[in-house]
Design an enzyme around this catalytic site. Structure first.
Site, PDB file in Angstrom:
ATOM      1  N   SER A  71     -76.864 -23.404 -75.134  1.00  0.00           N
ATOM      2  CA  SER A  71     -77.371 -24.748 -74.832  1.00  0.00           C
ATOM      3  C   SER A  71     -76.583 -25.481 -73.751  1.00  0.00           C
ATOM      4  O   SER A  71     -77.022 -26.544 -73.294  1.00  0.00           O
ATOM      5  CB  SER A  71     -77.383 -25.593 -76.114  1.00  0.00           C
ATOM      6  OG  SER A  71     -78.280 -25.048 -77.061  1.00  0.00           O
ATOM      7  N   GLU A  96     -11.723  -6.634 -58.689  1.00  0.00           N
ATOM      8  CA  GLU A  96     -12.202  -5.433 -58.016  1.00  0.00           C
ATOM      9  C   GLU A  96     -11.360  -4.978 -56.823  1.00  0.00           C
ATOM     10  O   GLU A  96     -11.310  -3.801 -56.519  1.00  0.00           O
ATOM     11  CB  GLU A  96     -13.650  -5.657 -57.544  1.00  0.00           C
ATOM     12  CG  GLU A  96     -14.644  -5.888 -58.664  1.00  0.00           C
ATOM     13  CD  GLU A  96     -14.890  -4.623 -59.471  1.00  0.00           C
ATOM     14  OE1 GLU A  96     -14.793  -3.519 -58.906  1.00  0.00           O
ATOM     15  OE2 GLU A  96     -15.168  -4.741 -60.683  1.00  0.00           O
TER      16      GLU A  96
END
EC number: 2.4.99.28
Length: 785
Positions: A457, A87
């Site tokens: 239950s 770069e």
């Protein structure tokens, strides 16, 4: 001649002066509304929040931008050199702008233009930082001028290392990765320290065109760009010629996270996310904060729980037969037609197929990839009772769901039923596994924590526990016969009935519980009183405001799987308060612990993400608070083990472990449950439709949900020793006759009595409470409907 030279020098000086004046004016003009670059000093980038299992496996990542911030001092020099070469060759020498680079790019672009090649840019790394942080991507002369001015100013304030740190952490690298650390993880499943020269060059090559440089789509272009970066590294003196040749010769091999490094737990992760957002009071901080969250999840148990739930839901669905094919398509160009069929939700590991031909004993099918296979009739027997010929079930062109098995395929369908499973450590409250449904991608509704359902239950356990707390003896005799309860002025009487509508007469309280007899439960509840039952329901956290009505004792209240499982966890740990929790600790992006469930010193908590696999969290010392006394708790645990040994949970005996548990079935079999536990673990599971409807007249917790529990335990605890429940000093074990409840030396059941009741038992050898007065009850001789 001298006059001409003097004239040209004069003109040149004027041009220089004019150029300087114009430059000064431009700088003056555009310097007035420049963005404030001082914000870069306080760089606080959005980072990935990661959720891990207790053993360091990555569960989920959340982020607006997938980024892991890395200080520049932790970035390897080879990676930095890759970016400098790719770069900004003169990065360390120019003042933010590279004038030589601009001139070089100008001449190069003239050549590129003439040869129809892509134009080269001359932006420095500093300029890219300015563009990424402070300016837009607008293509204009004004933006470029501002970029140059700010770049120069930044270079006078920030060090080169600071600028690099901003650049390497902010840049987008494709595939949702922001910053070099996320890029290394996404592309190579490595930390930046582990990258090779070739891999570093690949990452450095990406910022030019991250969306286009995809090795899966354009390998040769990507490799050429990577090799260019490697060559530049050699030319700039960062690597040797041999290293360059070796790096260029290496292929680009992308790697995903290995399966053993991750765990799929979508419902669990979503619950953690909601809890942390609530804890921080900020959704923004959760998604941007780069948090590290360690959970209680056990990766192996989570997988086993998910498998057991899906298997149970599929088996239930298949018991109700084959519904119908997804579609029917013409067999001309069948592969293309099959591809155009919308993929059904929750397909998971199943596949779509089209029936190409049928015979009496098999179907020939075609798959989306063009391959062909067969389904033998034996793999379709579930679809219809007494299936004699495949021709009566399928026809050519039918689009169906199939599963590969060994050397053929099996007919399948996606279940309409849903459910959930939760696994807890009863002593610490750690949620070891939690699966909130069949498939998270289809339904994010969590049936562990969000679904309010009737527990049936399962409530009976707490009715009996209330009786035991209040001195009712476990061998007390109650009548399993018709009963009518007057509920008060203006209220209709209530006539409960047993599940199968039969009456078994007198039996001990234990037997009534083990057989899950509704009428025994109602009589026990009436003896104790609703006030005490409401209290125990609230005390155990099942429901905070239960209605004070008698139907409550048979499970008409609403609760979640999480709440009811936790209630049973309290029983499993001896009666001590415990709360389910998913999160162990949270660290911010800098490694500082901002939350820990246990406030004691934790020597293994100061860990980096890379060390998570070796982190061991201490078991916390919980604040001890009793929800029930240990004697009553052991008595109800004894009842619950009896429900497995000789009651509705009998099928779990095949596990060969000491297990306590209870089935649950709501009215009209709309909701079915099972919760079972050992001294070390509690497992709760639920099955039902999201829009409640009957599962079938014979559907119960025993035949719908219990198989899920058995399948999970058979895999998760097959190698664990069978541990007994600890008998407290306040309990004495005495042999009694199962039917009469009398104490006899060779009794058929070992009953747990409270020590302070022993003298009473010795004085009243024949335990007979047939005539106990229960107010509000009127025995009826006629059958209850």
């Amino acid at each position: 001649m001298y006059k001409s030279l003097f004239f040209f020098l004069k003109i040149f000086a004027i041009l220089i002066l004019l150029g300087c004046s114009v430059t000064a004016y431009i700088i003056y003009h555009y310097s007035h509304d420049l963005p404030d670059y001082s914000q870069l000093v306080r760089y606080y980038p959005p980072s990935v929040t990661r959720i891990y299992s207790r053993d360091g496996k990555l569960m989920e990542e959340y982020a607006f931008e997938r980024r892991v911030f890395v200080p520049i001092n932790n970035v390897p020099s080879s990676l930095i050199e890759s970016f400098i070469a790719a770069e900004d060759k003169n990065f360390y020498n120019h003042p933010g702008i590279d004038l030589l680079g601009i001139v070089r790019a100008a001449f190069l672009n003239i050549s590129n233009y003439l040869h129809n090649r892509r134009m080269e840019g001359a932006s420095t790394i500093t300029q890219q930082v300015v563009k990424n942080f402070l300016l837009t991507n607008e293509v204009s002369l004004e933006r470029k001028i501002k970029e140059v001015i700010i770049s120069y100013m930044i270079s006078r304030v920030f060090t080169k290392h600071q600028i690099l740190e901003l650049y390497l952490n902010q840049t987008f690298f494709g595939r949702g990765a922001y910053g070099v650390a996320a890029a290394a993880q996404n592309y190579f499943n490595k930390s930046i320290e582990e990258l090779t020269i070739a891999e570093s060059a690949f990452i450095a090559a990406l910022p030019k065109a991250p969306s286009e440089l995809n090795p899966d789509k354009n390998y040769s272009r990507v490799k050429a760009r990577r090799d260019y970066v490697i060559e530049r590294m050699f030319e700039d003196g960062y690597i040797t010629r041999d290293t360059m040749k070796e790096a260029i010769g290496s292929p680009i091999v992308l790697r995903k996270r290995a399966k053993e490094e991750t765990v799929t737990a979508d419902y669990y992760a979503a619950q953690v996310r909601e809890e942390v957002i609530k804890m921080l009071n900020s959704k923004e901080e959760f998604y941007r904060g780069g948090l590290t969250i360690i959970t209680s999840l056990d990766a192996q148990m989570q997988k086993l729980a998910e498998n057991a739930l899906r298997k149970g839901l599929r088996e239930f669905d298949r018991r109700h037969g084959f519904r119908k094919p997804i579609a029917n398509i013409p067999l001309d160009h069948w592969q293309e037609a099959l591809k155009n069929i919308p993929t059904p939700s929750s397909l998971l590991e199943y596949k779509l197929a089209v029936v190409l031909d049928v015979s009496d004993n098999h179907a020939k099918i075609g798959l989306i990839d063009g391959s062909k296979a067969r389904i033998p009739i034996i793999e379709m027997q579930w679809a219809r009772s007494n299936l004699k010929s495949v021709k009566t079930l399928l026809k050519k062109g039918d689009v169906i769901v199939v599963e590969p098995i060994k050397d053929c395929y099996a007919l399948r369908q996606i279940p309409e039923i849903n459910g959930a499973i939760m696994v807890m450590n009863p002593h610490t409250g750690q949620v070891l596994a939690s699966v909130g449904g069949y498939d998270f991608s289809t339904s994010k509704f969590d049936r562990v924590t969000q679904a309010l359902r009737q527990p049936g239950s399962l409530t009976k356990t707490f009715v009996y526990l209330a009786a035991l707390e209040n001195g009712v003896k476990p061998n007390q005799i109650f009548n399993d016969g018709p009963i009518e309860i007057m509920q008060g002025p203006g209220m209709p009487s209530w006539r409960p009935k047993n599940y199968e509508g039969q009456f078994l007469g007198e039996m001990t309280m234990r037997t009534g519980f083990e057989k899950s007899r509704n009428l025994i439960t109602v009589r026990v509840a009436t003896a104790v009183g609703l006030t005490k039952i409401v209290d125990i329901i609230k005390r155990f956290g099942i429901n905070n405001e239960p209605k004070k009505v008698y139907s409550m004792v048979l499970g008409s209240i609403e609760t979640t799987l999480s709440r009811i499982t936790n209630a049973y966890a309290i029983i499993a740990n001896g009666g001590k308060k415990v709360e389910p929790h998913f999160i162990e600790l949270i660290k911010d992006r800098n490694g500082k612990i901002i939350y820990r469930r246990d406030n004691r010193e934790c020597f293994s908590c100061n860990i980096l993400d890379s060390d998570l696999d070796t982190a061991i969290l201490e078991i916390p010392k919980e604040d001890i608070y009793r929800v029930t006394d240990e004697a009553s708790d052991y008595q109800i645990t004894s009842f619950l083990t009896g429900a497995i040994d000789s009651g509705t949970g009998y099928a779990a005996r095949k596990l060969g472990k000491i297990i306590a548990g209870k089935t649950g079935t709501s009215n009209d079999s709309k909701d079915t449950w099972f919760i079972g536990f050992t001294p070390k673990i509690v497992v709760g599971s639920y099955v039902g439709y999201d829009t409640p409807k009957e599962l079938g007249k014979k559907a119960t917790g025993s035949n719908v949900v219990l198989p899920i529990f058995i399948d999970f335990m058979n895999h998760a605890y097959k190698d664990e020793p069978s541990l007994p429940f600890k008998v407290p000093d306040s309990i004495k074990l005495i042999a009694v006759d199962r039917i009469t409840g009398k104490m006899i030396p060779d009794g058929t059941v070992i009953e747990a009595f409270k020590v302070n009741n022993i003298q009473m038992l010795e004085n009243d050898y024949m335990i007979d409470n047939h005539d106990i007065f229960i107010p509000g009850i009127s025995d009826q001789s006629q059958e209850i409907y």
